[in-house]
Write a protein that holds these residues in place. Structure first.
Motif, PDB file in Angstrom:
ATOM      1  N   TYR A   6     -41.463 -31.486  12.098  1.00  0.00           N
ATOM      2  CA  TYR A   6     -40.314 -30.742  12.589  1.00  0.00           C
ATOM      3  C   TYR A   6     -39.594 -30.087  11.410  1.00  0.00           C
ATOM      4  O   TYR A   6     -39.316 -30.734  10.407  1.00  0.00           O
ATOM      5  CB  TYR A   6     -39.353 -31.658  13.350  1.00  0.00           C
ATOM      6  N   ILE A   7     -39.299 -28.812  11.546  1.00  0.00           N
ATOM      7  CA  ILE A   7     -38.672 -28.037  10.484  1.00  0.00           C
ATOM      8  C   ILE A   7     -37.260 -27.652  10.918  1.00  0.00           C
ATOM      9  O   ILE A   7     -37.060 -27.125  12.013  1.00  0.00           O
ATOM     10  CB  ILE A   7     -39.464 -26.747  10.186  1.00  0.00           C
ATOM     11  N   ASP A   8     -36.286 -27.912  10.056  1.00  0.00           N
ATOM     12  CA  ASP A   8     -34.908 -27.476  10.297  1.00  0.00           C
ATOM     13  C   ASP A   8     -34.714 -26.166   9.538  1.00  0.00           C
ATOM     14  O   ASP A   8     -34.554 -26.155   8.321  1.00  0.00           O
ATOM     15  CB  ASP A   8     -33.927 -28.543   9.792  1.00  0.00           C
ATOM     16  N   PHE A   9     -34.755 -25.047  10.256  1.00  0.00           N
ATOM     17  CA  PHE A   9     -34.674 -23.743   9.613  1.00  0.00           C
ATOM     18  C   PHE A   9     -33.330 -23.504   8.922  1.00  0.00           C
ATOM     19  O   PHE A   9     -33.241 -22.715   7.994  1.00  0.00           O
ATOM     20  CB  PHE A   9     -34.981 -22.619  10.608  1.00  0.00           C
ATOM     21  N   GLU A  10     -32.286 -24.187   9.341  1.00  0.00           N
ATOM     22  CA  GLU A  10     -30.990 -24.043   8.680  1.00  0.00           C
ATOM     23  C   GLU A  10     -30.967 -24.763   7.327  1.00  0.00           C
ATOM     24  O   GLU A  10     -30.078 -24.541   6.525  1.00  0.00           O
ATOM     25  CB  GLU A  10     -29.867 -24.550   9.577  1.00  0.00           C
ATOM     26  N   ALA A  11     -31.938 -25.622   7.087  1.00  0.00           N
ATOM     27  CA  ALA A  11     -31.998 -26.348   5.818  1.00  0.00           C
ATOM     28  C   ALA A  11     -32.859 -25.620   4.782  1.00  0.00           C
ATOM     29  O   ALA A  11     -32.997 -26.088   3.667  1.00  0.00           O
ATOM     30  CB  ALA A  11     -32.536 -27.758   6.041  1.00  0.00           C
ATOM     31  N   ILE A  12     -33.414 -24.472   5.164  1.00  0.00           N
ATOM     32  CA  ILE A  12     -34.233 -23.693   4.236  1.00  0.00           C
ATOM     33  C   ILE A  12     -33.319 -22.710   3.512  1.00  0.00           C
ATOM     34  O   ILE A  12     -32.652 -21.888   4.142  1.00  0.00           O
ATOM     35  CB  ILE A  12     -35.359 -22.952   4.979  1.00  0.00           C
ATOM     36  N   HIS A  13     -33.261 -22.826   2.191  1.00  0.00           N
ATOM     37  CA  HIS A  13     -32.392 -21.974   1.377  1.00  0.00           C
ATOM     38  C   HIS A  13     -33.220 -21.272   0.304  1.00  0.00           C
ATOM     39  O   HIS A  13     -33.453 -21.833  -0.773  1.00  0.00           O
ATOM     40  CB  HIS A  13     -31.282 -22.809   0.718  1.00  0.00           C
ATOM     41  N   PRO A  14     -33.669 -20.043   0.572  1.00  0.00           N
ATOM     42  CA  PRO A  14     -34.446 -19.312  -0.429  1.00  0.00           C
ATOM     43  C   PRO A  14     -33.633 -19.111  -1.709  1.00  0.00           C
ATOM     44  O   PRO A  14     -32.432 -18.855  -1.662  1.00  0.00           O
ATOM     45  CB  PRO A  14     -34.729 -17.968   0.245  1.00  0.00           C
ATOM     46  N   VAL A  15     -34.294 -19.227  -2.859  1.00  0.00           N
ATOM     47  CA  VAL A  15     -33.629 -19.064  -4.152  1.00  0.00           C
ATOM     48  C   VAL A  15     -34.074 -17.739  -4.777  1.00  0.00           C
ATOM     49  O   VAL A  15     -35.264 -17.489  -4.931  1.00  0.00           O
ATOM     50  CB  VAL A  15     -33.957 -20.240  -5.105  1.00  0.00           C
ATOM     51  N   ILE A  16     -33.089 -16.897  -5.114  1.00  0.00           N
ATOM     52  CA  ILE A  16     -33.338 -15.625  -5.792  1.00  0.00           C
ATOM     53  C   ILE A  16     -32.534 -15.641  -7.081  1.00  0.00           C
ATOM     54  O   ILE A  16     -31.309 -15.806  -7.045  1.00  0.00           O
ATOM     55  CB  ILE A  16     -32.893 -14.423  -4.926  1.00  0.00           C
ATOM     56  N   ASP A  17     -33.210 -15.476  -8.200  1.00  0.00           N
ATOM     57  CA  ASP A  17     -32.540 -15.433  -9.507  1.00  0.00           C
ATOM     58  C   ASP A  17     -31.570 -16.603  -9.717  1.00  0.00           C
ATOM     59  O   ASP A  17     -30.443 -16.421 -10.169  1.00  0.00           O
ATOM     60  CB  ASP A  17     -31.803 -14.104  -9.699  1.00  0.00           C
ATOM     61  N   GLY A  18     -31.995 -17.805  -9.342  1.00  0.00           N
ATOM     62  CA  GLY A  18     -31.199 -19.003  -9.585  1.00  0.00           C
ATOM     63  C   GLY A  18     -30.071 -19.248  -8.591  1.00  0.00           C
ATOM     64  O   GLY A  18     -29.297 -20.185  -8.761  1.00  0.00           O
ATOM     65  N   GLU A  19     -29.970 -18.420  -7.539  1.00  0.00           N
ATOM     66  CA  GLU A  19     -28.932 -18.626  -6.523  1.00  0.00           C
ATOM     67  C   GLU A  19     -29.594 -18.820  -5.165  1.00  0.00           C
ATOM     68  O   GLU A  19     -30.477 -18.046  -4.784  1.00  0.00           O
ATOM     69  CB  GLU A  19     -27.983 -17.422  -6.465  1.00  0.00           C
ATOM     70  N   TRP A  20     -29.160 -19.866  -4.437  1.00  0.00           N
ATOM     71  CA  TRP A  20     -29.746 -20.092  -3.125  1.00  0.00           C
ATOM     72  C   TRP A  20     -28.934 -19.355  -2.064  1.00  0.00           C
ATOM     73  O   TRP A  20     -27.731 -19.230  -2.139  1.00  0.00           O
ATOM     74  CB  TRP A  20     -29.963 -21.555  -2.807  1.00  0.00           C
ATOM     75  N   HIS A  21     -29.684 -18.816  -1.121  1.00  0.00           N
ATOM     76  CA  HIS A  21     -29.138 -17.975  -0.060  1.00  0.00           C
ATOM     77  C   HIS A  21     -29.357 -18.630   1.293  1.00  0.00           C
ATOM     78  O   HIS A  21     -30.061 -19.619   1.419  1.00  0.00           O
ATOM     79  CB  HIS A  21     -29.845 -16.609  -0.069  1.00  0.00           C
ATOM     80  N   ARG A  22     -28.762 -18.031   2.279  1.00  0.00           N
ATOM     81  CA  ARG A  22     -29.009 -18.426   3.669  1.00  0.00           C
ATOM     82  C   ARG A  22     -29.660 -17.251   4.381  1.00  0.00           C
ATOM     83  O   ARG A  22     -29.409 -16.094   4.055  1.00  0.00           O
ATOM     84  CB  ARG A  22     -27.708 -18.805   4.366  1.00  0.00           C
ATOM     85  N   THR A  23     -30.498 -17.580   5.360  1.00  0.00           N
ATOM     86  CA  THR A  23     -31.206 -16.560   6.121  1.00  0.00           C
ATOM     87  C   THR A  23     -31.347 -17.027   7.562  1.00  0.00           C
ATOM     88  O   THR A  23     -31.066 -18.188   7.870  1.00  0.00           O
ATOM     89  CB  THR A  23     -32.582 -16.274   5.476  1.00  0.00           C
ATOM     90  N   ARG A  24     -31.737 -16.142   8.439  1.00  0.00           N
ATOM     91  CA  ARG A  24     -31.949 -16.492   9.848  1.00  0.00           C
ATOM     92  C   ARG A  24     -33.453 -16.524  10.115  1.00  0.00           C
ATOM     93  O   ARG A  24     -34.018 -15.549  10.585  1.00  0.00           O
ATOM     94  CB  ARG A  24     -31.283 -15.468  10.764  1.00  0.00           C
TER      95      ARG A  24
END
Length: 85
Positions: A6-24
Motif C-alpha cells: 500500500y502506497i500513501d501518495f501524500e507521503a511521497i515528497h520529490p526532492v529537487i535541488d535539495g528541497e522536497w516538494h509536494r505533488t498530486r
C-alpha cells in the motif's frame, strides 16, 4: 498469491535541488516521467533507496509547496501556528 504493497501518495515528497516538494500523484510515476509539483516546478521522476536521501545534505521543505498544501486543506500556515502574524 500476491504481496500487496500500500502506497500513501501524500507521503511521497520529490526532492529537487535539495528541497522536497509536494505533488498530486495518483499513481507511481515511471522513471523519467515528468511530474509537476504544487508550486508549478516540473521534473523527471527518478528513484533512489531511502538510505541515500541525505547523501548530499538533508533536504528542506520548499515553502511554496507547503503553503499551497496547507491552504488547500485548511491547515494554518506555519507563522500562524506559532502565534506570529
Amino acid at each position: 498469491m500476491s504481496a500487496v504493497i500500500y502506497i500513501d501518495f501524500e507521503a511521497i515528497h520529490p526532492v529537487i535541488d535539495g528541497e522536497w516538494h509536494r505533488t498530486r500523484l495518483t499513481g507511481i510515476p515511471k522513471p523519467g516521467q515528468g511530474i509537476t509539483m504544487l508550486c508549478g516546478a516540473t521534473a523527471a521522476a527518478a528513484f533512489q533507496p531511502l538510505n541515500q536521501r541525505r547523501d548530499h545534505g538533508s533536504p528542506t521543505e520548499y515553502p511554496r509547496c507547503d503553503s499551497i498544501y496547507r491552504r488547500e486543506r485548511g491547515i494554518p500556515q506555519q507563522h500562524t501556528r506559532q502565534g506570529r502574524r
